[in-house]
Design a protein around this motif. Structure first.
Motif, short mmCIF file in Angstrom:
data_model
loop_
_atom_site.label_atom_id
_atom_site.label_comp_id
_atom_site.label_asym_id
_atom_site.label_seq_id
_atom_site.Cartn_x
_atom_site.Cartn_y
_atom_site.Cartn_z
N SER A 216 34.92 36.41 37.68
CA SER A 216 34.42 35.16 37.08
C SER A 216 33.89 34.19 38.13
O SER A 216 34.02 32.97 37.99
N ILE A 217 33.28 34.73 39.18
CA ILE A 217 32.69 33.87 40.20
C ILE A 217 31.38 33.32 39.65
O ILE A 217 30.53 34.09 39.21
N PRO A 218 31.19 32.02 39.68
CA PRO A 218 29.90 31.48 39.22
C PRO A 218 28.79 31.86 40.19
O PRO A 218 28.98 31.87 41.41
N LEU A 219 27.63 32.19 39.65
CA LEU A 219 26.47 32.48 40.50
C LEU A 219 25.86 31.19 41.04
O LEU A 219 25.61 31.06 42.23
N ALA A 237 34.15 39.90 49.30
CA ALA A 237 34.91 41.06 48.84
C ALA A 237 34.17 41.79 47.72
O ALA A 237 34.18 43.02 47.66
N PHE A 238 33.50 41.02 46.87
CA PHE A 238 32.76 41.63 45.77
C PHE A 238 31.62 42.49 46.30
O PHE A 238 31.40 43.62 45.85
N ALA A 239 30.88 41.97 47.28
CA ALA A 239 29.78 42.73 47.87
C ALA A 239 30.29 43.96 48.60
O ALA A 239 29.73 45.06 48.46
N PHE A 302 39.78 45.96 38.90
CA PHE A 302 40.37 45.66 40.19
C PHE A 302 41.88 45.84 40.11
O PHE A 302 42.49 45.58 39.07
N LYS A 303 42.46 46.28 41.21
CA LYS A 303 43.87 46.62 41.23
C LYS A 303 44.75 45.45 40.80
O LYS A 303 45.76 45.63 40.11
N PHE A 410 20.53 48.76 54.22
CA PHE A 410 19.39 49.33 54.92
C PHE A 410 19.02 48.60 56.20
O PHE A 410 18.46 49.19 57.12
N ASP A 411 19.34 47.30 56.28
CA ASP A 411 19.00 46.54 57.48
C ASP A 411 20.22 46.22 58.34
O ASP A 411 20.11 45.51 59.35
N ASN A 412 21.37 46.70 57.91
CA ASN A 412 22.62 46.55 58.67
C ASN A 412 22.99 45.09 58.95
O ASN A 412 23.61 44.77 59.97
N LYS A 413 22.62 44.19 58.04
CA LYS A 413 23.08 42.81 58.17
C LYS A 413 24.56 42.74 57.81
O LYS A 413 25.04 43.53 56.99
N ASP A 414 25.26 41.81 58.42
CA ASP A 414 26.65 41.63 58.02
C ASP A 414 26.68 40.86 56.71
O ASP A 414 25.72 40.17 56.33
N VAL A 415 27.78 40.98 56.01
CA VAL A 415 27.89 40.43 54.66
C VAL A 415 27.69 38.92 54.67
O VAL A 415 26.97 38.38 53.82
N ASN A 416 28.31 38.23 55.62
CA ASN A 416 28.20 36.77 55.66
C ASN A 416 26.76 36.31 55.82
O ASN A 416 26.31 35.38 55.15
N THR A 417 26.04 36.97 56.71
CA THR A 417 24.64 36.60 56.95
C THR A 417 23.79 36.86 55.71
O THR A 417 22.99 36.00 55.30
N ALA A 418 23.96 38.02 55.10
CA ALA A 418 23.16 38.37 53.92
C ALA A 418 23.42 37.40 52.78
O ALA A 418 22.48 36.96 52.10
N LEU A 419 24.69 37.02 52.57
CA LEU A 419 25.02 36.09 51.49
C LEU A 419 24.51 34.68 51.80
O LEU A 419 24.01 33.98 50.91
#
Length: 440
Positions: A216-219, A237-239, A302-303, A410-419
């Motif tokens: 239920s994370i708001p976009l 974590a979702f990504a 999710f667990k 495909f571009d090997n960005k880290d999650v924080n940067t991509a988000l």
């Protein structure tokens, strides 16, 4: 509400309204007064995507049942066309229906929204007959001040799987109640090359998974009109949960554009090289399924939230602000939510219900050979996740989440940067739309 209760409520309301404007008084006949004649009305119903509901199919599924129930109502179907152009040409739209994602654009931006609270009271409509999160979504769309429409149906939230691929590699079929970790283990086992042919464990629509996320994370925050990709740590974590499926060695030969939803769907239904497909957008047709040896399992959980499925993504039928026949339009859409109407359509396998009656859900597809012997109860979760956010900018964020997955895989960005970069793009898009809207 049962059909007898709805009929009684509608009749009682009709008596109070003196026959919907006929000016005739009902004869006193003890406890069983004669029905009051109703003036004939035409209701024009608009839907923005005619390919999804061609006129013949719409009339068979919705129009004819309404007219059979209410002989004084005639339904006219308006499929496609741009609403501003229709309105400029003098066309009246009495009822508009659209998914919750398309509703802000087609209903609210054209100023067709109308609060049906007076009709809910007049016709003593019981909102408890509807799945509660779908009612809450409707209230969020109205800014927490009333409701604009009623949910009639919703897409599936389930795993379609190709039994032949599982049999080929001697892997047990997916089961209801699997966690995402268990799904990943299955996907890892089935992502492989055999006799020169590549097979993949899972296909999905990343944007829809984000939009209907189980956390239920708001976009986009409705109040501040800003993306949460860079401010809510749950997105990391979702990504990560999704990215691991596409980091498996078997995906090395896939191009970035080929992990979009149409390509993933085609690999499952046409190429038949994907073992499992997470369905979130529509029931898949007999034409798509063909002779596929398929079945269903419930959506992974999710667990730490073992009983929570994804958010619902219902389609609503709205009474419009311009309709001169609001009571009659409400009667029509209220009937579409009744168990009398829904039971027949569910048995035909036309759509999945927005009803809160879980036993009604279990009748889905009983009269449709496509679903004979299939695990149809997996189509809907026992419990939908609460809505994260409902606003017209969610669509911008959905598209950017697809880019997040591609940037990382495909571009090997880290999650924080991509988000963070995705949030910046979403916010710029919102600012541009807000600026254009503010111009005189």
């Amino acid at each position: 509400m049962a059909s007898k209760q709805l009929a009684g409520a509608l009749l009682g309301a009709a008596l109070l309204l003196s026959g919907c404007g006929t000016g005739k008084e009902a004869p006193a006949a003890g406890n069983d007064p004669a029905p009051i004649p109703k003036d004939p009305v035409d209701l024009s119903v608009y839907f923005p995507f005619p390919a999804d509901w061609p006129e013949e199919e719409f009339m068979k599924t919705f129009g004819q049942p309404i007219m059979s129930k209410f002989p004084h109502i005639k339904i006219n179907y308006l499929a496609g066309g741009k609403i501003p152009e229709l309105l400029a040409a003098g066309q009246t739209i009495d009822i508009l229906f659209a998914s919750i994602g398309a509703s802000p654009t087609h209903l609210i931006e054209n100023k067709l929204e109308y609060d049906i609270t007076p009709q809910l009271k007049t016709f003593q409509y019981n909102l408890g007959q509807l799945e509660p999160t779908m009612v809450d979504i409707a209230k969020q769309l109205a800014g927490g001040k009333g409701m604009y429409g009623l949910p009639v149906y919703t897409p599936p939230s389930a795993i379609y799987y190709n039994k032949d691929i599982f049999d080929k590699f001697g892997v047990p079929y997916p089961k209801d109640g699997m966690t995402w970790d268990q799904l990943y283990d299955l996907g890892k086992t089935l992502t492989r090359t055999d006799a020169g042919a590549a097979y993949y464990g899972l296909g999905s629509s990343h944007g829809h998974l984000a939009m209907m996320n189980q956390l239920s994370i708001p976009l986009v925050l409705t109040d501040s009109k800003k993306s949460t990709f860079d401010t809510d740590p749950r997105w990391n974590a979702f990504a990560d949960n999704l990215i691991r499926f596409y980091k498996l060695p078997g995906f090395a030969g896939i191009q970035s554009k080929q992990i979009s939803e149409p390509h993933e769907r085609n690999r499952f239904f046409k190429d038949r090289t994907v073992a499992m497909f997470l369905a979130l957008t529509a029931l898949h047709t007999p034409q798509e399924l063909g002779n596929l040896n398929w079945d269903l399992a419930s959506f992974p959980v999710f667990k730490d939230k073992p009983d929570v499925g994804p958010q619902a993504y219902p389609t609503y039928f709205f009474v419009t602000s311009m309709s001169p026949h609001k009571d009659q339009a409400f009667e029509a859409i209220a009937y579409l939510t009744s168990e009398e109407y829904q039971a027949a359509r569910l048995k035909e396998g036309k759509f999945l219900t927005a009803s809160s009656n879980k036993s009604l859900r279990q009748t889905f597809g009983q009269n449709n050979p496509v679903y004979a012997g299939k695990n149809v109860k997996a189509f809907q979760p026992d419990k939908y996740a609460p809505a994260g956010s409902v606003n017209k900018y969610n669509g911008n964020a959905i598209g950017e989440f697809n880019t997040v997955i591609k940037d990382i895989v495909f571009d090997n960005k880290d999650v924080n940067t991509a988000l963070r970069e995705a949030a910046e793009r979403v916010n710029k898009q919102i600012q541009a739309i807000e600026a254009a809207t503010a111009k005189p």
